[in-house]
Scaffold this active site. Structure first.
Site, PDB file in Angstrom:
ATOM      1  N   ASP A  22      19.343   7.933  12.476  1.00 15.47           N
ATOM      2  CA  ASP A  22      20.524   7.116  12.168  1.00 15.47           C
ATOM      3  C   ASP A  22      20.287   5.703  12.696  1.00 15.47           C
ATOM      4  O   ASP A  22      19.838   5.528  13.837  1.00 15.47           O
ATOM      5  CB  ASP A  22      21.749   7.749  12.834  1.00 15.47           C
ATOM      6  CG  ASP A  22      22.995   6.895  12.701  1.00 15.47           C
ATOM      7  OD1 ASP A  22      23.072   6.120  11.733  1.00 15.47           O
ATOM      8  OD2 ASP A  22      23.879   7.006  13.571  1.00 15.47           O
ATOM      9  N   ASN A  24      22.823   3.108  12.226  1.00 16.41           N
ATOM     10  CA  ASN A  24      24.059   2.328  12.383  1.00 16.41           C
ATOM     11  C   ASN A  24      25.125   3.001  13.236  1.00 16.41           C
ATOM     12  O   ASN A  24      26.255   2.527  13.304  1.00 16.41           O
ATOM     13  CB  ASN A  24      24.633   1.968  11.009  1.00 16.41           C
ATOM     14  CG  ASN A  24      24.972   3.205  10.176  1.00 16.41           C
ATOM     15  OD1 ASN A  24      24.878   4.331  10.661  1.00 16.41           O
ATOM     16  ND2 ASN A  24      25.365   2.984   8.923  1.00 16.41           N
ATOM     17  N   ASP A  26      26.719   5.872  12.892  1.00 16.81           N
ATOM     18  CA  ASP A  26      27.757   6.713  12.286  1.00 16.81           C
ATOM     19  C   ASP A  26      27.427   8.202  12.406  1.00 16.81           C
ATOM     20  O   ASP A  26      28.188   9.050  11.916  1.00 16.81           O
ATOM     21  CB  ASP A  26      28.001   6.331  10.829  1.00 16.81           C
ATOM     22  CG  ASP A  26      26.815   6.628   9.911  1.00 16.81           C
ATOM     23  OD1 ASP A  26      25.764   7.074  10.415  1.00 16.81           O
ATOM     24  OD2 ASP A  26      26.940   6.408   8.686  1.00 16.81           O
ATOM     25  N   ASP A  30      19.839   7.856   7.920  1.00 19.27           N
ATOM     26  CA  ASP A  30      19.921   6.960   6.767  1.00 19.27           C
ATOM     27  C   ASP A  30      18.557   6.375   6.439  1.00 19.27           C
ATOM     28  O   ASP A  30      17.564   6.602   7.137  1.00 19.27           O
ATOM     29  CB  ASP A  30      20.961   5.863   7.015  1.00 19.27           C
ATOM     30  CG  ASP A  30      20.777   5.159   8.360  1.00 19.27           C
ATOM     31  OD1 ASP A  30      19.618   4.901   8.729  1.00 19.27           O
ATOM     32  OD2 ASP A  30      21.791   4.879   9.030  1.00 19.27           O
ATOM     33  N   ASP A  99      13.305  14.021  -4.599  1.00 16.15           N
ATOM     34  CA  ASP A  99      13.807  15.330  -5.001  1.00 16.15           C
ATOM     35  C   ASP A  99      14.537  15.160  -6.330  1.00 16.15           C
ATOM     36  O   ASP A  99      15.444  14.333  -6.444  1.00 16.15           O
ATOM     37  CB  ASP A  99      14.776  15.869  -3.948  1.00 16.15           C
ATOM     38  CG  ASP A  99      14.620  17.362  -3.732  1.00 16.15           C
ATOM     39  OD1 ASP A  99      14.510  18.081  -4.737  1.00 16.15           O
ATOM     40  OD2 ASP A  99      14.616  17.812  -2.571  1.00 16.15           O
ATOM     41  N   HIS A 333      13.929  22.593   4.444  1.00 15.30           N
ATOM     42  CA  HIS A 333      15.361  22.449   4.705  1.00 15.30           C
ATOM     43  C   HIS A 333      16.149  23.714   4.405  1.00 15.30           C
ATOM     44  O   HIS A 333      17.311  23.833   4.818  1.00 15.30           O
ATOM     45  CB  HIS A 333      15.917  21.297   3.871  1.00 15.30           C
ATOM     46  CG  HIS A 333      15.792  21.548   2.408  1.00 15.30           C
ATOM     47  ND1 HIS A 333      14.570  21.539   1.753  1.00 15.30           N
ATOM     48  CD2 HIS A 333      16.704  21.836   1.454  1.00 15.30           C
ATOM     49  CE1 HIS A 333      14.750  21.804   0.480  1.00 15.30           C
ATOM     50  NE2 HIS A 333      16.035  21.991   0.260  1.00 15.30           N
ATOM     51  N   ASP A 334      15.545  24.674   3.687  1.00 12.87           N
ATOM     52  CA  ASP A 334      16.224  25.919   3.322  1.00 12.87           C
ATOM     53  C   ASP A 334      15.723  27.122   4.118  1.00 12.87           C
ATOM     54  O   ASP A 334      16.098  28.252   3.816  1.00 12.87           O
ATOM     55  CB  ASP A 334      16.007  26.215   1.828  1.00 12.87           C
ATOM     56  CG  ASP A 334      16.904  25.388   0.927  1.00 12.87           C
ATOM     57  OD1 ASP A 334      17.950  24.919   1.413  1.00 12.87           O
ATOM     58  OD2 ASP A 334      16.557  25.210  -0.252  1.00 12.87           O
TER      59      ASP A 334
END
Length: 557
Positions: A22, A24, A26, A30, A99, A333-334
């Site tokens: 990240d 920023n 939040d 990103d 992707d 990721h799965d």
């Protein structure tokens, strides 16, 4: 070898953008954050970065429900941020693979919003709509995310098809206009300079003629949709059209995610003369659950049987050899974290087990994929409460197996989620031992794995005995060895329940790979003393002795 086969010589590093870096505050990873970490990926030695979806999405399935294919998810940044990422990556000699999710869209996509307005809308045939049958769903297909694949829409009195979540309606690839839309989306990104696509569940795009009922799964309620839909009648045709109209015009890398495919299927789509895709992601080895109840599918906390694992991996190595090309991966990721599922994440063994698994995979024939944090030996997070989970598949499975069907008790299912949930791979990247592991200055979108104080990049980058340093060596060996890239594969002692041993041969050279998958001290004699030790995960070599999770690679000339 053909000069444009650069993807055979490459190592791919997968980035799940939401959890990587990240910039920023939040709490969400990103594109500027990823850009700042490109030197880290370059240092590892990877050649290609595969980005999970960064398109605009309502995020019902972590970005795999796309509402706008030509815009960036605002939480990840802007198109300018993407253009900058692509430029900076190319300056470093890194390629970017996007992707491509085109089996389905989001229900918020303008195509679907129009499609559901009326039966004569020009976008109606972009999706799969059917009348009720006897007042019920058109067939008995069960969704990959549990429940029916059909959702009734009151406006037009028809059902729409969704193989995954209700918010992910399937596109109708029989409609040539849909295919043209997809080709235009692909050209949009390729013309920007992206270097390829990983294609999400691409072997599901051709549905069987007439959408017939399938054989009911063991739970007796729905048919296993994968067995009905995978590798449909027009898949070859669609992929050839994709290649002819788009891919053949660019020097790119393509990998098709193909659940339920066999090696014979893969050869059809990735054969050296097929003019379709470069390689597939298959699920045989990661689909080995080890549970005793077929109704539960992948949900289990048992270790995978090594004999079955060797059989699965070896089948793809041998059957694709000389005919197609393999993707090599332990996790993504799965999937749960590699060292937790296939190795041992006890701190006593974690380091050696992570290196052993890396060695076993990276010495095979195919293109290796490293999932973010795998190069550090990141582990499953081992959550204890259902409220800590975010993944739709995990929550649906809990509801079905515990609340609805009462197949299993709550505590057992929580153990199974701890072992197999996709959320294990989605905890933020562990950069250092500062607050939030250096991932964000704000509140992370997802709970961090508390072991980040021990397992993090800062601890490992300068440590020559770290998992990170070991992965660097593995990647460097591959880059410098035609034997590792192209050599034939031969499994030794397939019934050995403790050790995974195989050979690779190319020209006059032979590679011997020996990996102990246990925490025991063992002895194996493969005349390894006659070879030269290329790499091993212990500081010394005791020849026939194998210490816990020891892995050794020998070269014979």
């Amino acid at each position: 070898m053909a000069e444009n086969d650069w993807w055979k010589k490459s190592v791919v590093y997968q980035v799940y953008p939401r959890s990587y870096q990240d910039s920023n505050g939040d709490g969400i990873g990103d594109l500027p954050g990823l850009t700042s970490r490109l030197p880290y990926i370059k240092d590892l030695g990877a050649d290609v970065i595969w980005l999970n979806p960064i398109y605009k999405s309502p995020d019902k399935d972590n970005g795999y429900d796309i509402s706008d294919y030509r815009n960036i998810q605002p939480a990840y940044g802007t198109m300018d941020d993407f253009d900058n990422l692509l430029q900076e990556a190319h300056v470093l000699g890194l390629k970017i693979m996007m992707d491509l999710v085109v089996n389905h869209t989001s229900d918020q996509n303008k195509w679907f919003q129009e499609s559901k307005k009326s039966k004569d809308n020009r976008y109606r045939d972009y999706y799969v709509w059917r009348d009720p049958v006897d007042g019920h769903a058109p067939n008995n297909w069960g969704s990959y995310f549990n429940g029916s694949t059909w959702k009734f829409d009151e406006t037009t009195g028809q059902y729409y098809l969704h193989l995954f979540a209700e918010g992910q309606p399937d596109l109708n690839w029989e409609n040539p206009q849909v295919r043209d839309e997809v080709w235009n989306v692909m050209k949009f990104w390729l013309d920007k300079g992206v270097d390829g696509f990983r294609m999400d569940v691409i072997n599901l795009i051709s549905k069987p003629t007439g959408l017939p009922d399938g054989q009911k799964a063991p739970d007796g309620k729905y048919a296993d949709v994968g067995k009905v839909v995978a590798d449909g009648p027009r898949l070859n045709e669609f992929l050839q059209e994709m290649n002819q109209k788009v891919l053949s015009k660019y020097d790119v890398m393509t990998v098709g995610e193909m659940p339920d495919s066999t090696p014979d299927d893969a050869i059809k789509y990735t054969g050296l003369d097929s003019h379709e895709l470069n390689m597939v992601f298959q699920f045989d080895h990661v689909g080995l659950a080890g549970n005793d109840d077929p109704r539960l599918g992948k949900w289990s906390d048992k270790k995978v049987n090594l004999v079955e694992l060797k059989q699965s991996l070896s089948k793809w190595e041998t059957e694709l050899n000389g005919k197609g090309w393999n993707s090599l991966y332990w996790n993504n990721h799965d999937q749960p974290r590699t060292v937790s599922k296939f190795g041992n994440d006890d701190p006593k063994y974690r380091d050696k087990a992570a290196k052993m698994l890396g060695t076993t995979l990276h010495m095979m024939q195919g293109t290796p994929y490293v999932y973010e944090g795998e190069e550090l030996g990141m582990t499953n997070v081992h959550y204890k409460k259902l409220s800590q989970y975010e993944d739709l598949e995990s929550l649906n499975a809990y509801r079905e197996f515990v609340d609805d069907e009462k197949i299993i008790d709550k505590d057992s299912m929580l153990k199974y989620l701890s072992a197999r949930s996709r959320d294990n791979a989605r905890t933020p990247m562990q950069w250092d031992n500062n607050k939030n592991a250096g991932f964000t200055s704000g509140k992370p979108w997802f709970e961090l794995n508390p072991n980040y104080t021990e397992i993090n990049a800062r601890n490992q980058i300068e440590n020559q005995s770290s998992v990170f340093a070991y992965y660097k060596k593995l990647i460097e060996l591959r880059h410098n060895s035609d034997l590792i890239i192209y050599g034939d594969y031969e499994l030794l002692d397939p019934e050995d329940e403790e050790v995974f041993t195989y050979k690779r041969r190319y020209n006059d050279e032979t590679l011997l790979v020996i990996s102990n998958f246990t925490d025991k001290e063992l002895t194996r004699d493969y005349n390894q003393s006659a070879g030269k030790l290329l790499i091993g995960n212990y500081d010394d070599d005791r020849n026939m002795e194998l210490r816990p999770y020891e892995s050794k690679v020998y070269l014979f000339k």
